[in-house]
Design a protein around this motif. Structure first.
Motif, PDB file in Angstrom:
ATOM      1  N   ARG A   1       0.835  -1.212   0.000  1.00 51.26           N
ATOM      2  CA  ARG A   1       0.000   0.000   0.000  1.00 51.26           C
ATOM      3  C   ARG A   1       0.869   1.262   0.000  1.00 51.26           C
ATOM      4  O   ARG A   1       0.590   2.214  -0.718  1.00 51.26           O
ATOM      5  N   TYR A   2       1.916   1.261   0.807  1.00 45.22           N
ATOM      6  CA  TYR A   2       2.819   2.408   0.863  1.00 45.22           C
ATOM      7  C   TYR A   2       3.489   2.626  -0.486  1.00 45.22           C
ATOM      8  O   TYR A   2       3.575   3.741  -0.987  1.00 45.22           O
ATOM      9  N   TRP A   3       3.987   1.529  -1.085  1.00 46.24           N
ATOM     10  CA  TRP A   3       4.695   1.607  -2.363  1.00 46.24           C
ATOM     11  C   TRP A   3       3.792   2.157  -3.459  1.00 46.24           C
ATOM     12  O   TRP A   3       4.228   2.875  -4.342  1.00 46.24           O
ATOM     13  N   LEU A   4       2.505   1.811  -3.413  1.00 42.26           N
ATOM     14  CA  LEU A   4       1.560   2.243  -4.439  1.00 42.26           C
ATOM     15  C   LEU A   4       0.900   3.584  -4.135  1.00 42.26           C
ATOM     16  O   LEU A   4       0.011   4.009  -4.873  1.00 42.26           O
ATOM     17  N   ALA A   5       1.340   4.248  -3.085  1.00 42.33           N
ATOM     18  CA  ALA A   5       0.735   5.531  -2.724  1.00 42.33           C
ATOM     19  C   ALA A   5       0.846   6.562  -3.846  1.00 42.33           C
ATOM     20  O   ALA A   5       0.019   7.466  -3.948  1.00 42.33           O
ATOM     21  N   GLY A   6       1.821   6.423  -4.714  1.00 43.49           N
ATOM     22  CA  GLY A   6       2.006   7.358  -5.824  1.00 43.49           C
ATOM     23  C   GLY A   6       1.259   6.962  -7.090  1.00 43.49           C
ATOM     24  O   GLY A   6       1.418   7.613  -8.121  1.00 43.49           O
ATOM     25  N   ASN A   7       0.462   5.909  -7.029  1.00 47.12           N
ATOM     26  CA  ASN A   7      -0.300   5.453  -8.191  1.00 47.12           C
ATOM     27  C   ASN A   7      -1.783   5.531  -7.873  1.00 47.12           C
ATOM     28  O   ASN A   7      -2.274   4.782  -7.030  1.00 47.12           O
ATOM     29  N   LEU A   8      -2.469   6.416  -8.538  1.00 49.19           N
ATOM     30  CA  LEU A   8      -3.896   6.605  -8.289  1.00 49.19           C
ATOM     31  C   LEU A   8      -4.733   5.774  -9.248  1.00 49.19           C
ATOM     32  O   LEU A   8      -4.469   5.739 -10.448  1.00 49.19           O
ATOM     33  N   CYS A   9      -5.746   5.122  -8.701  1.00 49.48           N
ATOM     34  CA  CYS A   9      -6.678   4.327  -9.498  1.00 49.48           C
ATOM     35  C   CYS A   9      -8.087   4.736  -9.090  1.00 49.48           C
ATOM     36  O   CYS A   9      -8.440   4.665  -7.915  1.00 49.48           O
ATOM     37  N   ARG A  10      -8.877   5.145 -10.067  1.00 47.90           N
ATOM     38  CA  ARG A  10     -10.235   5.573  -9.769  1.00 47.90           C
ATOM     39  C   ARG A  10     -11.255   4.468  -9.986  1.00 47.90           C
ATOM     40  O   ARG A  10     -12.415   4.635  -9.669  1.00 47.90           O
ATOM     41  N   CYS A  11     -10.856   3.339 -10.552  1.00 50.70           N
ATOM     42  CA  CYS A  11     -11.831   2.320 -10.948  1.00 50.70           C
ATOM     43  C   CYS A  11     -11.905   1.124 -10.018  1.00 50.70           C
ATOM     44  O   CYS A  11     -12.989   0.653  -9.696  1.00 50.70           O
TER      45      CYS A  11
END
Length: 159
Positions: free
Chosen positions: A128-138
């Motif tokens: 979750r921390y690593w993906l904090a810079g990747n936004l997904c709206r779907c």
């Protein structure tokens, strides 16, 4: 304006291109090298849709100049699959339905591949921390997280 000659490695292949000194790496990848997997979602490095690796470091290609790629090794989503065989992360994303519209998916896959190279046994919190810079709206992030953790477990078993 004069163009800059750049020699770099992209997905294991040496490439040369000319670029405007103000042109981003994202623009070079998409417009000059026809690698359209990385997307421009924000242009400010906030969404992660343009994530690539540069010398094995995760970067937002919208924030890097194409000229800065000189002598570097660039990894994009197009380089993840091994010929006709999908990368294990790509397989798990399909299995878990961890993708929908596809705008963020290439950046998320590149980011999670970089994470698993750095840490083959991440916790859920680390993913979750690593993906904090990747936004997904779907998708929400649950399916993505489960796909990454399951891939990590499979890769550890295989090694």
């Amino acid at each position: 304006m004069s163009m800059i000659h750049v020699t770099t490695t992209v997905n294991g292949d040496e490439v040369e291109f000319l670029c405007d000194p103000r042109e981003t790496l994202l623009d070079v990848l998409r417009d000059r090298l026809a690698l359209t997997g990385a997307k421009e979602g924000c242009g400010t490095g906030d969404c992660g849709a343009c994530s690539v690796t540069v010398d094995d470091r995760l970067v937002c290609s919208c924030l890097m100049l194409g000229a800065e790629a000189e002598g570097k090794s660039i990894g994009t989503i197009e380089g993840m699959a091994n010929g006709e065989e999908l990368h294990p992360l790509q397989e798990k994303f399909i299995e878990y339905a961890a993708l929908q519209c596809g705008v963020c998916t290439p950046g998320v896959l590149v980011a999670t591949e970089a994470l698993l190279k750095k840490n083959p046994d991440p916790t859920e919190t680390e993913v979750r921390y690593w993906l904090a810079g990747n936004l997904c709206r779907c998708t929400g992030y649950d399916k993505i997280i489960r796909a990454v953790l399951d891939t990590a477990a499979d890769l550890r078993k295989a090694s």
